[in-house]
Design an enzyme around this catalytic site. Sequence first.
Site, PDB file in Angstrom:
ATOM      1  N   ASP A   9       0.837  -1.199  -0.026  1.00  0.00           N
ATOM      2  CA  ASP A   9      -0.063  -0.049  -0.050  1.00  0.00           C
ATOM      3  C   ASP A   9       0.771   1.231   0.046  1.00  0.00           C
ATOM      4  O   ASP A   9       1.985   1.191   0.316  1.00  0.00           O
ATOM      5  CB  ASP A   9      -0.774   0.044   1.253  1.00  0.00           C
ATOM      6  CG  ASP A   9      -1.427   1.079   1.467  1.00  0.00           C
ATOM      7  OD1 ASP A   9      -2.284   1.871   0.536  1.00  0.00           O
ATOM      8  OD2 ASP A   9      -1.475   1.785   2.532  1.00  0.00           O
ATOM      9  N   ASP A  11      -0.289   5.139   0.869  1.00  0.00           N
ATOM     10  CA  ASP A  11      -0.609   6.025   1.850  1.00  0.00           C
ATOM     11  C   ASP A  11      -0.608   5.471   3.061  1.00  0.00           C
ATOM     12  O   ASP A  11      -1.430   4.624   3.549  1.00  0.00           O
ATOM     13  CB  ASP A  11      -2.056   6.863   1.759  1.00  0.00           C
ATOM     14  CG  ASP A  11      -1.992   7.576   0.193  1.00  0.00           C
ATOM     15  OD1 ASP A  11      -0.856   8.498   0.048  1.00  0.00           O
ATOM     16  OD2 ASP A  11      -2.559   7.390  -0.862  1.00  0.00           O
TER      17      ASP A  11
HETATM   18  C1  XBP Z   1      -5.377   5.983   0.508  1.00  0.00           C
HETATM   19  C2  XBP Z   1      -6.722   6.933   0.107  1.00  0.00           C
HETATM   20  C3  XBP Z   1      -6.611   8.083  -0.869  1.00  0.00           C
HETATM   21  C4  XBP Z   1      -5.715   9.100  -0.343  1.00  0.00           C
HETATM   22  C5  XBP Z   1      -5.961  10.093  -1.286  1.00  0.00           C
HETATM   23  O1  XBP Z   1      -6.011   4.798   0.920  1.00  0.00           O
HETATM   24  O2  XBP Z   1      -7.729   6.577   0.736  1.00  0.00           O
HETATM   25  O3  XBP Z   1      -7.890   8.358  -1.199  1.00  0.00           O
HETATM   26  O4  XBP Z   1      -6.209   9.273   0.819  1.00  0.00           O
HETATM   27  O5  XBP Z   1      -5.794   9.908  -2.749  1.00  0.00           O
HETATM   28  P1  XBP Z   1      -5.040   3.670   0.988  1.00  0.00           P
HETATM   29  P2  XBP Z   1      -6.620  10.358  -3.955  1.00  0.00           P
HETATM   30  O6  XBP Z   1      -3.633   3.874   1.631  1.00  0.00           O
HETATM   31  O7  XBP Z   1      -5.717   2.370   1.723  1.00  0.00           O
HETATM   32  O8  XBP Z   1      -4.916   3.081  -0.605  1.00  0.00           O
HETATM   33  O9  XBP Z   1      -7.004  11.779  -3.562  1.00  0.00           O
HETATM   34  O10 XBP Z   1      -5.668  10.488  -5.171  1.00  0.00           O
HETATM   35  O11 XBP Z   1      -7.553   9.596  -4.467  1.00  0.00           O
HETATM   36 MG    MG Z   2      -3.030   3.097   3.540  1.00  0.00          MG
END
Ligand code: XBP
Ligand code: MG
Length: 250
Positions: A9, A11
């Site tokens: 993953d 973020d």
């Molecule tokens: C990541 C997210 C994304 C980011 C924003 O979740 O939820 O929405 O916060 O990205 P994970 P975008 O780590 O579970 O993948 O604005 O580009 O959608």
């Molecule tokens: Mg995440």
Amino acid sequence: MALEALVFDVDGTLADTERDGHRVAFNDAFREFGLDWDWDVALYEKLLAVTGGKERIRFYVDSFNPDYIKPVDFDDLVVALHKAKTRHYTELLAKGAIPMRPGVARLLQEARDAGLRLAIATTTTPENVTALLEHSLDKDAVNWFEVIAAGDIVPAKKPAPDIYHYALEKMNLQPEQCIAFEDSENGIRSSLGAKLPTIVTINDYTRNHAFDGAMSVLSDLGEPGQPAQTIAGKAPSQGHISVADLKHWV
Ligand code: XBP
Ligand code: MG
């Protein structure tokens, strides 16, 4: 089955991007569009229940801003806002604003040296992944990953397992040949939904999430001399996650 690949993953897992990255960029976009919306750190924790930036904006309007009257072209506004947000976010990353979490660069290098295959499975926009890897890891890091499964490439975002299914299919691997790395409840629901053994590294936004079924829940991946704390499940044999441990654990 022998371990073949690590699937990450982005973020919250590779880097703590949410509070000082995505949140700030959303607010920058709102300001640019003359909206008085302000997502503070506490509100953003609630908004993180929904993955995907466009989906999160809609969730905010529907659940936290009842007085806002949607314009007729609200769908277009969401798309435009999100585009601006991506620009602000990638500009922030270009300044080197967000470092990789402890142990990430080390483990990626170790995995490459060991011939493991690497992939990414994230709900974030592809440009965001590229910018983070380039500016916070290595100019060439995008090429370290065989598959970068990101954003709207599958319609159902995490917690749906679709993004992991997509990555597995592209790599032609079975889930038990992989280990997933996640930081959140939505993330692990997605990875376990696709049957990948999963290691969780928590962060400030996710430390109280439920991580049932995780192979290991850790404070971070750890570094030699800077051990990770084990919260649940398997503990790294030398204090930090190593390829030797991972091969042993699957
Ligand atoms: C990541 C997210 C994304 C980011 C924003 O979740 O939820 O929405 O916060 O990205 P994970 P975008 O780590 O579970 O993948 O604005 O580009 O959608
Ligand atoms: Mg995440």
